[in-house]
Design an enzyme around this catalytic site. Structure first.
Site, PDB file in Angstrom:
ATOM      1  N   ARG A 105       0.883  -1.178   0.000  1.00 33.48           N
ATOM      2  CA  ARG A 105       0.000   0.000   0.000  1.00 33.48           C
ATOM      3  C   ARG A 105       0.909   1.213   0.000  1.00 33.48           C
ATOM      4  O   ARG A 105       1.739   1.381   0.902  1.00 33.48           O
ATOM      5  CB  ARG A 105      -0.900   0.006   1.239  1.00 33.48           C
ATOM      6  CG  ARG A 105      -1.557   1.356   1.473  1.00 33.48           C
ATOM      7  CD  ARG A 105      -2.648   1.333   2.488  1.00 33.48           C
ATOM      8  NE  ARG A 105      -3.847   0.679   1.964  1.00 33.48           N
ATOM      9  CZ  ARG A 105      -5.053   0.795   2.512  1.00 33.48           C
ATOM     10  NH1 ARG A 105      -5.228   1.520   3.602  1.00 33.48           N
ATOM     11  NH2 ARG A 105      -6.083   0.166   1.985  1.00 33.48           N
ATOM     12  N   HIS A 132      -7.422   0.763  -6.240  1.00 37.94           N
ATOM     13  CA  HIS A 132      -7.627  -0.065  -5.034  1.00 37.94           C
ATOM     14  C   HIS A 132      -8.359  -1.338  -5.483  1.00 37.94           C
ATOM     15  O   HIS A 132      -9.539  -1.534  -5.180  1.00 37.94           O
ATOM     16  CB  HIS A 132      -8.431   0.719  -4.005  1.00 37.94           C
ATOM     17  CG  HIS A 132      -8.396   0.131  -2.619  1.00 37.94           C
ATOM     18  ND1 HIS A 132      -7.641  -0.975  -2.282  1.00 37.94           N
ATOM     19  CD2 HIS A 132      -9.027   0.523  -1.469  1.00 37.94           C
ATOM     20  CE1 HIS A 132      -7.810  -1.245  -0.996  1.00 37.94           C
ATOM     21  NE2 HIS A 132      -8.645  -0.362  -0.485  1.00 37.94           N
ATOM     22  N   GLN A 135     -10.319  -3.854  -3.034  1.00 38.77           N
ATOM     23  CA  GLN A 135     -11.601  -3.342  -2.538  1.00 38.77           C
ATOM     24  C   GLN A 135     -12.678  -3.458  -3.614  1.00 38.77           C
ATOM     25  O   GLN A 135     -13.807  -3.856  -3.325  1.00 38.77           O
ATOM     26  CB  GLN A 135     -11.447  -1.883  -2.104  1.00 38.77           C
ATOM     27  CG  GLN A 135     -12.717  -1.289  -1.527  1.00 38.77           C
ATOM     28  CD  GLN A 135     -13.092  -1.889  -0.181  1.00 38.77           C
ATOM     29  OE1 GLN A 135     -12.307  -1.859   0.750  1.00 38.77           O
ATOM     30  NE2 GLN A 135     -14.304  -2.433  -0.061  1.00 38.77           N
ATOM     31  N   ASP A 228     -17.162   7.406  -1.288  1.00 37.70           N
ATOM     32  CA  ASP A 228     -15.888   7.253  -0.580  1.00 37.70           C
ATOM     33  C   ASP A 228     -15.537   8.634  -0.022  1.00 37.70           C
ATOM     34  O   ASP A 228     -16.151   9.644  -0.392  1.00 37.70           O
ATOM     35  CB  ASP A 228     -14.818   6.744  -1.579  1.00 37.70           C
ATOM     36  CG  ASP A 228     -13.460   6.468  -0.926  1.00 37.70           C
ATOM     37  OD1 ASP A 228     -13.415   6.278   0.309  1.00 37.70           O
ATOM     38  OD2 ASP A 228     -12.451   6.440  -1.654  1.00 37.70           O
ATOM     39  N   CYS A 269     -16.439   1.813   1.120  1.00 34.38           N
ATOM     40  CA  CYS A 269     -15.276   0.966   1.427  1.00 34.38           C
ATOM     41  C   CYS A 269     -14.755   1.181   2.838  1.00 34.38           C
ATOM     42  O   CYS A 269     -14.030   0.333   3.350  1.00 34.38           O
ATOM     43  CB  CYS A 269     -14.167   1.217   0.404  1.00 34.38           C
ATOM     44  SG  CYS A 269     -13.440   2.861   0.496  1.00 34.38           S
ATOM     45  N   ARG A 297     -13.562  -8.346   2.355  1.00 33.47           N
ATOM     46  CA  ARG A 297     -12.139  -8.130   2.024  1.00 33.47           C
ATOM     47  C   ARG A 297     -11.346  -9.391   2.351  1.00 33.47           C
ATOM     48  O   ARG A 297     -10.466  -9.811   1.613  1.00 33.47           O
ATOM     49  CB  ARG A 297     -11.577  -6.954   2.834  1.00 33.47           C
ATOM     50  CG  ARG A 297     -12.080  -5.587   2.423  1.00 33.47           C
ATOM     51  CD  ARG A 297     -11.599  -5.159   1.055  1.00 33.47           C
ATOM     52  NE  ARG A 297     -10.146  -5.091   0.958  1.00 33.47           N
ATOM     53  CZ  ARG A 297      -9.401  -4.060   1.374  1.00 33.47           C
ATOM     54  NH1 ARG A 297      -9.993  -2.989   1.878  1.00 33.47           N
ATOM     55  NH2 ARG A 297      -8.090  -4.069   1.245  1.00 33.47           N
TER      56      ARG A 297
HETATM   57  N1  NVA Z   1      -9.882   6.807  -1.312  1.00 32.14           N
HETATM   58  C1  NVA Z   1      -9.494   6.378   0.003  1.00 32.14           C
HETATM   59  C2  NVA Z   1      -9.722   4.910   0.176  1.00 32.14           C
HETATM   60  C3  NVA Z   1      -9.416   4.389   1.548  1.00 32.14           C
HETATM   61  C4  NVA Z   1      -9.599   2.911   1.675  1.00 32.14           C
HETATM   62  C5  NVA Z   1      -8.026   6.739   0.248  1.00 32.14           C
HETATM   63  O1  NVA Z   1      -7.207   6.527  -0.658  1.00 32.14           O
HETATM   64  O2  NVA Z   1      -7.715   7.225   1.333  1.00 32.14           O
HETATM   65  N1   CP Z   2     -11.161   0.083   2.801  1.00 31.03           N
HETATM   66  C1   CP Z   2      -9.869   0.001   3.171  1.00 31.03           C
HETATM   67  O1   CP Z   2      -8.966  -0.276   2.373  1.00 31.03           O
HETATM   68  O2   CP Z   2      -9.679   0.224   4.501  1.00 31.03           O
HETATM   69  P1   CP Z   2      -8.283   0.456   5.245  1.00 31.03           P
HETATM   70  O3   CP Z   2      -7.722   1.762   4.754  1.00 31.03           O
HETATM   71  O4   CP Z   2      -8.635   0.495   6.706  1.00 31.03           O
HETATM   72  O5   CP Z   2      -7.357  -0.670   4.932  1.00 31.03           O
END
Ligand code: NVA
Ligand code: CP
Length: 311
Positions: A105, A132, A135, A228, A269, A297
């Site tokens: 990540r 992502h 997800q 989101d 998500c 997930r």
């Molecule tokens: N769009 C959000 C998704 C978090 C799971 C981010 O990148 O922070």
């Molecule tokens: N939805 C998701 O990826 O959650 P986290 O950022 O908590 O991993």
């Protein structure tokens, strides 16, 4: 999916790959609920590189490896030499000597592509600024549970920021023949190259991809509305400016009613910011769906890992 494959973007998967992931995920979910052991990755180790925060991703990958008979290592970039400037290409080659798979990540999507280029083991994208995929695949499994197995012809509407979730949901929907409409404020539209790729996938699957600035137009006839956060990880400084411009894109009672579909479901998500992209009322009305989505997930990522890291 072939053993050894990376999972970086749903656009690079075939429709059959997606079907295989969803089918195995449902099977592993049933086994786990029934207490039937499924040690498909016994003796294997996943490394999990995190350059951003996480609740769901970290816990679901780690627990998933455990349930598959393997183990997972949490590798924060704060502690890795990667965080002190060791090149990704060296990190990739070193970790490939110890691990059976790497999950990452991070911020720039190019960091994931660079890691995959140099790693000899499968690399799984656990979120970049661009995509992502884990997800979005999870969201397909969840929609199947609520709407039936055949997703083709259903409509997904995404309302809010044109971000990593928008891109991966667009790819996921287009791949399985779901119509996709996104409503984003001016200046926050999804990435043009991603939209072009998704439109090509949609043409092949019989779906459509529509991008608009009008939330009511996007949700009309939707079976699923997704939203989101308005400020993703790394955009914390823009939060206040974004709130002002995103207000008309809140998923609230009026917007859900504008779908005109009595059985329309709402997904998120997580993490969710109530009072911003979604109201408390709508969040709680659809809490069952949203927490099934969070649970899924685990099952979807177990399926992905078993397919790419299994024997
Ligand atoms: N769009 C959000 C998704 C978090 C799971 C981010 O990148 O922070
Ligand atoms: N939805 C998701 O990826 O959650 P986290 O950022 O908590 O991993």
């Amino acid at each position: 999916m072939n053993k050894g494959m990376d999972l970086i973007s749903i656009h690079e998967l075939s429709a059959d790959d997606v079907e295989e992931i969803l089918t195995l995920a449902a099977e592993l979910k049933a086994k786990q609920k029934a207490g039937i052991p499924h040690p498909l990755l016994a003796g294997k180790t996943l490394g999990m590189i995190f350059e951003k925060s996480s609740t769901r991703t970290r816990v679901s990958f780690e627990v998933g490896m455990y349930q598959l008979g393997g183990q997972a290592l949490f590798l924060s970039s704060r502690d890795l030499q990667l965080g002190r400037g060791e090149p990704i290409k060296d990190t990739a080659r070193v970790l490939s000597r110890y691990l059976d798979g790497i999950m990452i990540r991070t911020y720039g999507h190019d960091r994931i592509e660079e890691l995959a280029r140099w790693a000899d083991v499968p690399v799984i994208n656990a979120l970049s600024d661009l995509l992502h995929p884990c997800q979005a695949l999870t969201d397909l499994l969840t929609i199947r549970e609520y709407k039936g197995k055949n997703l083709a012809g259903l409509k997904m509407a995404y309302v809010g920021d044109g971000n990593n979730m928008t891109h991966s949901l667009m790819y996921a929907a287009a791949k399985v023949g779901m119509h996709f409409a996104a409503a984003t404020p001016e200046g926050y539209a999804p990435n043009a190259a991603v939209v072009a790729n998704a439109k090509a996938d949609a043409a092949a699957s019989g779906a459509t991809v529509t991008i608009t600035t009008d939330p009511k137009e996007a949700v009309q006839g939707a079976d699923v509305i997704v939203t989101d956060t308005w400020a993703s990880m790394g955009q914390e400084d823009e939060h206040d400016a974004r709130i002002a411009c995103f207000r008309p894109y809140q998923v609230n009672r009026e917007l859900v009613a504008a779908s005109g579909e009595a059985c329309c479901i709402v997904m998120h998500c997580l993490p969710a910011y109530r009072g911003e992209e979604i109201t408390e009322e709508i969040f709680e009305n659809f809490a069952d769906v949203i927490f099934d989505e969070a649970e899924n997930r685990l099952h979807v990522q177990k399926a992905i890992m078993a397919l790419v890291m299994g024997d």
